[in-house]
Design an enzyme around this catalytic site. Sequence first.
Site, mmCIF file in Angstrom:
data_model
loop_
_atom_site.group_PDB
_atom_site.id
_atom_site.type_symbol
_atom_site.label_atom_id
_atom_site.label_comp_id
_atom_site.label_asym_id
_atom_site.label_seq_id
_atom_site.Cartn_x
_atom_site.Cartn_y
_atom_site.Cartn_z
ATOM 1 N N LYS A 155 68.257 47.653 -141.909
ATOM 2 C CA LYS A 155 68.346 48.861 -141.091
ATOM 3 C C LYS A 155 68.999 49.913 -141.963
ATOM 4 O O LYS A 155 70.184 49.820 -142.282
ATOM 5 C CB LYS A 155 69.194 48.627 -139.831
ATOM 6 C CG LYS A 155 68.561 47.689 -138.810
ATOM 7 C CD LYS A 155 68.903 46.268 -139.064
ATOM 8 C CE LYS A 155 68.324 45.359 -137.972
ATOM 9 N NZ LYS A 155 68.387 43.935 -138.353
ATOM 10 N N LYS A 184 76.970 42.540 -136.372
ATOM 11 C CA LYS A 184 77.178 41.539 -137.431
ATOM 12 C C LYS A 184 78.310 42.041 -138.315
ATOM 13 O O LYS A 184 78.156 43.002 -139.068
ATOM 14 C CB LYS A 184 75.909 41.358 -138.249
ATOM 15 C CG LYS A 184 74.657 41.024 -137.397
ATOM 16 C CD LYS A 184 73.557 41.998 -137.727
ATOM 17 C CE LYS A 184 72.403 41.937 -136.752
ATOM 18 N NZ LYS A 184 71.644 40.736 -136.701
ATOM 19 N N HIS A 225 64.430 42.781 -142.921
ATOM 20 C CA HIS A 225 65.369 42.832 -141.813
ATOM 21 C C HIS A 225 66.382 43.965 -141.958
ATOM 22 O O HIS A 225 67.326 44.063 -141.179
ATOM 23 C CB HIS A 225 66.092 41.474 -141.720
ATOM 24 C CG HIS A 225 66.749 41.204 -140.411
ATOM 25 N ND1 HIS A 225 68.108 41.041 -140.271
ATOM 26 C CD2 HIS A 225 66.231 41.072 -139.160
ATOM 27 C CE1 HIS A 225 68.405 40.811 -139.018
ATOM 28 N NE2 HIS A 225 67.292 40.834 -138.310
ATOM 29 N N HIS A 267 74.858 42.069 -130.663
ATOM 30 C CA HIS A 267 74.015 42.032 -131.862
ATOM 31 C C HIS A 267 74.765 42.514 -133.106
ATOM 32 O O HIS A 267 74.204 42.550 -134.199
ATOM 33 C CB HIS A 267 72.764 42.895 -131.615
ATOM 34 C CG HIS A 267 71.651 42.645 -132.563
ATOM 35 N ND1 HIS A 267 71.215 43.594 -133.461
ATOM 36 C CD2 HIS A 267 70.871 41.549 -132.772
ATOM 37 C CE1 HIS A 267 70.210 43.114 -134.167
ATOM 38 N NE2 HIS A 267 69.983 41.877 -133.765
ATOM 39 N N ASP A 277 91.782 39.697 -142.626
ATOM 40 C CA ASP A 277 93.205 40.051 -142.722
ATOM 41 C C ASP A 277 93.489 41.534 -142.528
ATOM 42 O O ASP A 277 94.461 42.057 -143.091
ATOM 43 C CB ASP A 277 93.766 39.629 -144.081
ATOM 44 C CG ASP A 277 93.957 38.130 -144.177
ATOM 45 O OD1 ASP A 277 93.899 37.456 -143.133
ATOM 46 O OD2 ASP A 277 94.174 37.635 -145.295
ATOM 47 N N ASP A 291 68.323 63.418 -147.124
ATOM 48 C CA ASP A 291 68.686 64.436 -148.124
ATOM 49 C C ASP A 291 69.640 63.919 -149.203
ATOM 50 O O ASP A 291 70.345 64.703 -149.834
ATOM 51 C CB ASP A 291 69.341 65.651 -147.443
ATOM 52 C CG ASP A 291 68.304 66.563 -146.798
ATOM 53 O OD1 ASP A 291 67.091 66.349 -147.016
ATOM 54 O OD2 ASP A 291 68.711 67.481 -146.066
#
Length: 493
Positions: free
Chosen positions: A235, A413, A233, A411, A418, A240
């Site tokens: 991403k 997350k 899952h 979508h 604080d 380089d």
Amino acid sequence: MFNTLEYDLHLLFSRFLGLLLLLFHTVIVAGVSLRVVMKRRPIGVSLAWLSLIYAIPFAGVGFYVLFGEVRLGKRRAERAQAMYRPYAKWIRHLARLFPQHHCEVSEKAQPLHDLIQGRLAMPMLSGNRMLLLHKPDWILREITKDIRQSSQSCYLEFYIWHPGGWADEVCEALCEVAQRGVDCRLLLDSVGSKEFFRSRWPKVLRQAGVKLVEVLPVGAWRIPFQRQDLRMHRKLVVIDDKVGYTGSMNLVDPRFFKQDAGIGQWVDIMIRVQGPIVPLMWSIFVWDWEMETGERLLDSLQHDPESWPQNNYRAQLIPSGPFVGGDCIQQSLLLAIYQARNHLVLTTPYFVPDDPLAAALSSAAARGVQVQLILPDRNDSLMANHACNAFMEELLEAGVEIYRYDAGLLHTKSVLVDDDFALVGTVNLDRRSLWLNFEVTLLVDNPEFVGQLSKLVEGYMQEATPMVLVDWRARPWYKRVMENIFYLFSPLL
């Protein structure tokens, strides 16, 4: 007479067959139940599985065989086990190569830092520069531009790569640089990217010299050896060894993705990173590459990261998944919630918490922390949506503010604590992300970055509708029934 005898024999045989099937089912159920008990998982998970096994004859056992245990496949599991110590040693060695980037950690982030470093060997490093990207075309243009400017390597890893629009521009850029000798590698999840693997692009990319691997492939013949719903899952983009990307966005152009789902365009963020954290992002990619292919790239580069002291964003990576130490993200999330003193904001598309997470949120609100939870009004999973709604009343009663975003599928997350530090990445607030999937999260210990993210999240809340406890309690009875049914099986979602 013969007809009566034949009937009696047929009846006797039917009863014998029934008793045989009953005995077989009893033995199987007893054996699987014992296995569930001996696994010593969270009680809610074990009880949910036992309920399913006893409620649905044969099928319940079949579901457990398919989805009840973490099975990566023998070869992949052996690699993951054997790789842990060499990679942890390599990461510690890498961190010693640039000690000037080690930094003081803020008081509130210190417990998380200590846990992550103790479990995963990942250090907190300063001297990073970060750009918060929150528009899909902006994100994909930046990735495309960085690929076209690459001179050594382009490593990309995504759960979903969907053809169309700006996603095709990224493919074309990879083909261009691969043909001039840049080392281009793609890791794409078999299930999430199934439409991509059916398109023309795999053939085009491979012909151009891009190394493309289908991660955790599925198939009927793999069922006995590998759990089919374990997914990659992450991403992740590393170019380089200088530029990295991570966040919530898959490699998709929202204008061309799930337009018939009735949920609007997906709303995401990515963080473009430069600095000493990038080689550690590179190490996560090469870990996944080795686990999937057996090819070791760990010592293939001499890392000399750039430093950006004028920005000086402190950051620490948290890889998670079904491997040694891979449950660190769940513990880090709980620590983050308990560290909050004034304000806690959580944004997630899928919210099906386990008991400790739900209790931590209620506890934070009870001790006077302003807890705000931002969810999409609708998402693309009906079961997850019902299970999510089952938690709303108890959280609202505890004082948690819940906002339902209705300008698309939110979508993003993120967790903001604080205005001091943030957790941003690929992890949903559900059991699948916390315990099963391969994920990556970035801990950013920098008030300036947190301020930027906080401003973005405030914009989400302005486009969202706050939930009201009185109104929520007035919802139809049949919705309550559906929610409570899915709540019973929430440990399995």
